[in-house]
Design an enzyme around this catalytic site. Structure first.
Site, mmCIF file in Angstrom:
data_model
loop_
_atom_site.group_PDB
_atom_site.id
_atom_site.type_symbol
_atom_site.label_atom_id
_atom_site.label_comp_id
_atom_site.label_asym_id
_atom_site.label_seq_id
_atom_site.Cartn_x
_atom_site.Cartn_y
_atom_site.Cartn_z
ATOM 1 N N CYS A 19 27.422 17.117 -40.154
ATOM 2 C CA CYS A 19 26.553 16.581 -39.255
ATOM 3 C C CYS A 19 26.737 14.924 -39.242
ATOM 4 O O CYS A 19 27.748 14.551 -39.968
ATOM 5 C CB CYS A 19 25.172 17.058 -39.341
ATOM 6 S SG CYS A 19 24.441 16.641 -41.055
ATOM 7 N N ASN B 81 24.453 13.931 -43.108
ATOM 8 C CA ASN B 81 24.593 15.125 -44.435
ATOM 9 C C ASN B 81 23.193 15.244 -45.199
ATOM 10 O O ASN B 81 23.354 15.355 -46.503
ATOM 11 C CB ASN B 81 25.762 14.848 -45.336
ATOM 12 C CG ASN B 81 26.157 15.735 -46.235
ATOM 13 O OD1 ASN B 81 26.525 15.464 -47.226
ATOM 14 N ND2 ASN B 81 25.811 17.164 -45.875
ATOM 15 N N CYS C 219 20.189 16.407 -43.276
ATOM 16 C CA CYS C 219 19.219 17.181 -42.693
ATOM 17 C C CYS C 219 19.918 18.758 -42.459
ATOM 18 O O CYS C 219 19.729 19.711 -42.893
ATOM 19 C CB CYS C 219 18.828 16.645 -41.371
ATOM 20 S SG CYS C 219 17.582 15.338 -41.784
ATOM 21 N N ARG C 220 20.823 18.451 -41.180
ATOM 22 C CA ARG C 220 21.301 19.670 -40.670
ATOM 23 C C ARG C 220 22.334 20.701 -41.557
ATOM 24 O O ARG C 220 22.376 21.485 -41.850
ATOM 25 C CB ARG C 220 21.718 19.584 -39.198
ATOM 26 C CG ARG C 220 20.730 19.505 -38.308
ATOM 27 C CD ARG C 220 21.508 18.575 -36.756
ATOM 28 N NE ARG C 220 21.975 17.384 -37.296
ATOM 29 C CZ ARG C 220 22.660 16.710 -36.192
ATOM 30 N NH1 ARG C 220 22.736 17.121 -35.129
ATOM 31 N NH2 ARG C 220 23.059 15.419 -36.732
ATOM 32 N N SER C 221 23.462 19.766 -41.860
ATOM 33 C CA SER C 221 24.779 20.425 -42.447
ATOM 34 C C SER C 221 24.284 21.028 -44.147
ATOM 35 O O SER C 221 24.724 21.872 -44.418
ATOM 36 C CB SER C 221 25.902 19.639 -42.485
ATOM 37 O OG SER C 221 25.589 18.361 -43.055
ATOM 38 N N ASP D 168 19.080 16.961 -33.355
ATOM 39 C CA ASP D 168 19.142 16.273 -34.867
ATOM 40 C C ASP D 168 17.733 15.929 -34.936
ATOM 41 O O ASP D 168 16.880 15.411 -34.165
ATOM 42 C CB ASP D 168 19.671 15.059 -34.644
ATOM 43 C CG ASP D 168 19.721 14.038 -35.813
ATOM 44 O OD1 ASP D 168 18.943 14.484 -36.700
ATOM 45 O OD2 ASP D 168 20.146 12.871 -35.602
HETATM 46 P P1 4NP Z 1 21.762 14.857 -39.962
HETATM 47 O O1 4NP Z 1 20.361 13.818 -39.395
HETATM 48 O O2 4NP Z 1 22.846 14.387 -39.280
HETATM 49 O O3 4NP Z 1 21.307 16.270 -39.588
HETATM 50 O O4 4NP Z 1 21.678 14.774 -41.306
HETATM 51 C C1 4NP Z 1 20.301 12.490 -39.650
HETATM 52 C C2 4NP Z 1 20.228 11.730 -40.948
HETATM 53 C C3 4NP Z 1 20.414 10.605 -41.077
HETATM 54 C C4 4NP Z 1 20.582 9.833 -39.729
HETATM 55 C C5 4NP Z 1 20.510 10.335 -38.659
HETATM 56 C C6 4NP Z 1 20.639 11.830 -38.513
HETATM 57 N N1 4NP Z 1 20.282 8.198 -39.839
HETATM 58 O O5 4NP Z 1 20.579 7.629 -38.840
HETATM 59 O O6 4NP Z 1 20.376 7.885 -41.047
#
Ligand code: 4NP
Length: 157
Positions: free
Chosen positions: A4, A7, A9-11, A122
């Site tokens: 993702c 790294n 939340c989703r992955s 997201d």
């Molecule tokens: P992820 O979510 O890609 O599912 O881990 C996010 C985590 C952090 C951020 C964006 C999306 N960020 O902008 O810091």
């Protein structure tokens, strides 16, 4: 390798759900997985506390530290599973820039019977219900992905 953006939340959640499904079918010695992010925003960090809380509500403990997806990963993983279109495009750019190894790049929701091919949303900037929504999407997709691997590689006789 589940990928993702951050790294956190989703992955890492996709990784934990998949590991549990793999273990439930006694396939942990045959299938290994990991997760990473296309960005360098959260290297070395624990998963987002909202992801952790929601995973625990679903009986799952996360054990992962944030890492960035690297060109070396192309040769290490048979399948690279992107959570959304922008993750997929970032991975392709990296592959083109490094003329890296041919690999099995797919989008997670290619394996979804509901909303096939769309993005795993997201949840980072949204409320708690977004985290449960993501959990349910990933649980569903991973079951189908695992079925696909079992058939394709004849993992269960
Ligand atoms: P992820 O979510 O890609 O599912 O881990 C996010 C985590 C952090 C951020 C964006 C999306 N960020 O902008 O810091």
């Amino acid at each position: 390798m589940f990928v993702c953006l951050g790294n956190i939340c989703r992955s890492p959640l996709a990784e934990a759900i998949f590991k549990r499904q793999v273990a439930d079918l006694d396939l942990s010695d045959k299938i290994k997985c990991d997760s990473s992010g296309t960005s360098n925003y959260h290297i070395g960090e624990d998963p987002d506390h909202r992801t952790v809380t929601n995973a625990l509500k679903n009986g799952l403990r996360l054990d992962h530290k944030g890492q960035q997806f690297k060109v070396e990963h192309f040769a290490l993983y048979d399948y690279i599973i992107a959570m959304d279109q922008s993750n997929l495009e970032d991975i392709l750019l990296l592959q083109e820039a490094h003329r890296a190894y041919e690999f099995g790049l797919m989008k997670m929701r290619q394996f979804d019977n509901l909303g096939k091919g769309s993005d795993v949303p997201d949840p980072y900037f949204g409320g708690p219900q977004g985290f449960q929504h993501v959990f349910e999407i990933l649980d569903r997709c991973n079951k189908h992905f695992l079925d696909y691997l079992i058939k394709k590689h004849a993992l269960i006789q």
